[in-house]
Design a protein around this motif. Structure first.
Motif, PDB file in Angstrom:
ATOM      1  N   THR A 178       0.798  -1.238   0.000  1.00 36.22           N
ATOM      2  CA  THR A 178       0.000   0.000   0.000  1.00 36.22           C
ATOM      3  C   THR A 178       0.825   1.280   0.000  1.00 36.22           C
ATOM      4  N   TRP A 201     -10.280   4.004 -11.321  1.00 35.31           N
ATOM      5  CA  TRP A 201      -9.418   3.322 -10.341  1.00 35.31           C
ATOM      6  C   TRP A 201      -9.074   4.361  -9.264  1.00 35.31           C
ATOM      7  N   ARG A 212      -7.341   0.466  -6.187  1.00 31.73           N
ATOM      8  CA  ARG A 212      -8.651  -0.148  -5.937  1.00 31.73           C
ATOM      9  C   ARG A 212      -9.446  -0.099  -7.233  1.00 31.73           C
ATOM     10  N   SER A 244      -9.472  -8.342 -10.113  1.00 32.57           N
ATOM     11  CA  SER A 244      -8.020  -8.224 -10.238  1.00 32.57           C
ATOM     12  C   SER A 244      -7.403  -9.452 -10.904  1.00 32.57           C
ATOM     13  N   ARG A 295     -10.295  -6.965  -5.393  1.00 31.61           N
ATOM     14  CA  ARG A 295     -10.664  -5.632  -5.863  1.00 31.61           C
ATOM     15  C   ARG A 295      -9.425  -4.728  -6.007  1.00 31.61           C
ATOM     16  N   TYR A 296      -8.262  -5.285  -5.728  1.00 34.00           N
ATOM     17  CA  TYR A 296      -7.045  -4.467  -5.750  1.00 34.00           C
ATOM     18  C   TYR A 296      -6.013  -5.057  -6.696  1.00 34.00           C
TER      19      TYR A 296
END
Ligand SMILES: Cc1ncc(COP(=O)(O)O)c(C=O)c1O
Length: 489
Positions: free
Chosen positions: A260, A394, A408, A414, A442-443
């Motif tokens: 992240t 995004w 995201r 993904s 989702r990432y």
């Protein structure tokens, strides 16, 4: 003993899958999990009946999905073992986990070859200074050729350079507290072996670095995730998880977290450290990215300054080059003997030349890193601009350092995206690869480790791949055609 993935676990790993028709979506989902290694080959899948109950789909759906998996070589029925996952011939890539399929093994690694952009590793190519440091290392080598070359704790010159680095960061360190290892991953593995016994609970951030999840689990740990929010506002959540789980170990990445990019400030570190003291938990703190602030910002104190029982893990890989395979541990005195005993059972030290080169690079301090940071900043900004233009739905929090964007997606696709992206010559690790307990489809992680022009090109290709993914979210044949890469760094 045959491994088994229970129905509830498989359902959680699968997350949402295509329902059009459901059997094809289910089969695609399982194929992707096997390709990714998240359901390892040889794992027994749940009975059809159990999976029906866990997924809430019809018996026909599961039966047809299993039949499709058998047809495509992903499932084999074994007498007495039920349905067992396998990779179709030629998909295993067991020979060299560094090879991404489709990349020329003789080509320059890390940059991809031809038209392929490999973004599976958050690792940049080395700056020119690394070659020069090797030259100086070779010149210094004869002075060390009179001895055995075994340094189980590490060479004095490197331990000294590492200790000085901690002192510069505000944490006085004796070189005797430093143990040189073959990269941060080896350091985490060694530490995990020395701290964990079978079934010991380990809290990690979710998402987190995939190879750490693997090594903590293999050391016997029961790995449990605590949500990371990409604005870093999750300290309370982490503290709560620690209090509830009372883990033996917490594996944390407070400095530009992979994937992240979150940087924990001193207040957050102090808060987590206080909780660790209360729960009797030892922190393994992975500082792989600490040398990569990209905004000239002042860095917080090392986590071990707040929690002295911490085992800090550092590495030369991200600031300089992964090819050196050099990292280190900074340990409290009380843990030295245990870790060294474990080390002797594992390997006997790191290569001499690479230690000399690493000491040379570290001795130059931050001097060498200016150009590195500038290059990464430009690559990050190019990727951000391209995302804003071509993938405006995004969302992400731009990181102030490190190597990764954690994007995201507007839909949990993904894994399907990474399959499509490969068709457009972009190799990516899907979100679920970073999930300690499933999910995160989702990432997607986008390392900005290429030049700005290549990053822009990669995002443009991803935009095409994303449009195709939305148009056909379950690329049935596609999953069969293209396995996910097996190394994610
Ligand atoms: C958080 C983290 N830890 C460890 C590693 C592995 O580093 P090394 O090459 O030092 O083993 C990486 C590489 O991607 C990483 O991101």
């Amino acid at each position: 003993m045959a491994r088994t993935v229970h129905a509830a676990r498989l359902a959680s790993l699968l997350g949402d899958f295509g329902r059009d028709p459901a059997y094809a979506g289910l089969a695609d989902g399982v194929r992707a999990l096997v390709d990714e290694g998240r359901v390892p080959t040889g794992t027994r899948l749940p009975s059809e009946r159990d999976l029906v109950a866990a997924l809430g789909v019809s018996r026909t759906t599961v039966a047809r999905a299993y039949a499709a998996l058998r047809d495509s070589g992903y499932l084999v029925s074994r007498q007495g073992s039920g349905s067992v996952a396998q990779l179709p011939p030629g998909r295993g890539h067991r020979g060299d986990h560094l090879l991404s399929p489709g990349v020329d093994p003789d080509g320059p690694e890390g940059t991809g070859t031809g038209d392929v952009v490999d973004l599976t590793c958050a690792a940049p190519a080395p700056p020119p200074e690394v070659h020069e440091a090797y030259r100086r290392g070779v010149e210094a080598l004869p002075a060390h050729l009179g001895g055995t070359g075994y340094y189980p704790s590490g060479m004095a010159v490197l331990r000294q350079a590492v200790a000085e680095g901690y002192a510069r960061r505000g944490l006085p360190t004796d070189p005797g507290q430093v143990v040189v290892v073959a990269g941060a991953q080896a350091g985490v593995a060694l530490t995990a072996r020395s701290l964990l016994g079978p079934g010991d609970r380990v809290v990690v951030e979710s998402p987190t670095y995939p190879n750490a999840i693997a090594t903590l689990a293999r050391a016997g740990g029961r790995v449990l995730g605590s949500d990371v929010l990409d604005d870093g506002s999750d300290t309370d959540g982490l503290a709560t998880t620690l209090r509830q789980v009372l883990p033996r170990v917490a594996y944390l990445i407070p400095d530009f977290h992979n994937p992240t990019g979150v940087l924990r400030d001193d207040a957050a570190r102090e808060r987590v450290a206080a909780t660790l003291r209360r729960t009797g938990t030892t922190a393994i703190v992975d500082e792989s990215m600490v040398a990569l602030p990209l905004e000239g910002q002042a860095m917080p104190l090392p986590f071990a300054a707040h929690a002295p029982d911490t085992i800090s893990v550092g590495s030369i890989s991200k600031p300089y080059w992964g090819g050196l395979r050099v990292g280190w541990l900074r340990l409290p005195e009380s843990r030295l003997a245990g870790v060294l005993a474990e080390r002797l059972a594992l390997d006997l030290g790191a290569p001499v030349l690479e230690q000399l080169v690493s000491a040379d690079l570290l001795a130059a301090g931050d001097g060498l890193l200016g150009a590195r940071r500038e290059g990464l900043r430009a690559a990050r900004d190019a990727a951000l601009a391209a995302i804003a233009t071509h993938l405006p739905d995004w969302t992400l929090t731009p990181p102030g350092g490190g190597l990764c964007l954690w994007c995201r997606l507007p839909a949990p696709l993904s894994t399907a995206l990474t399959v499509r992206a490969r068709e457009h010559g972009v190799l990516l690790a899907p979100g679920p690869a970073f999930a300690p307990e499933g999910g995160l489809d989702r990432y997607v992680r986008l390392p900005f480790t290429q030049t700005p022009a290549v990053m822009t090109d990669a995002v443009e290709r991803l935009a095409t791949a994303w449009a195709e993914t939305l148009a056909d979210p379950a690329p049935g044949a596609g999953v069969g055609r293209a396995p996910s890469p097996v190394l994610v760094a």
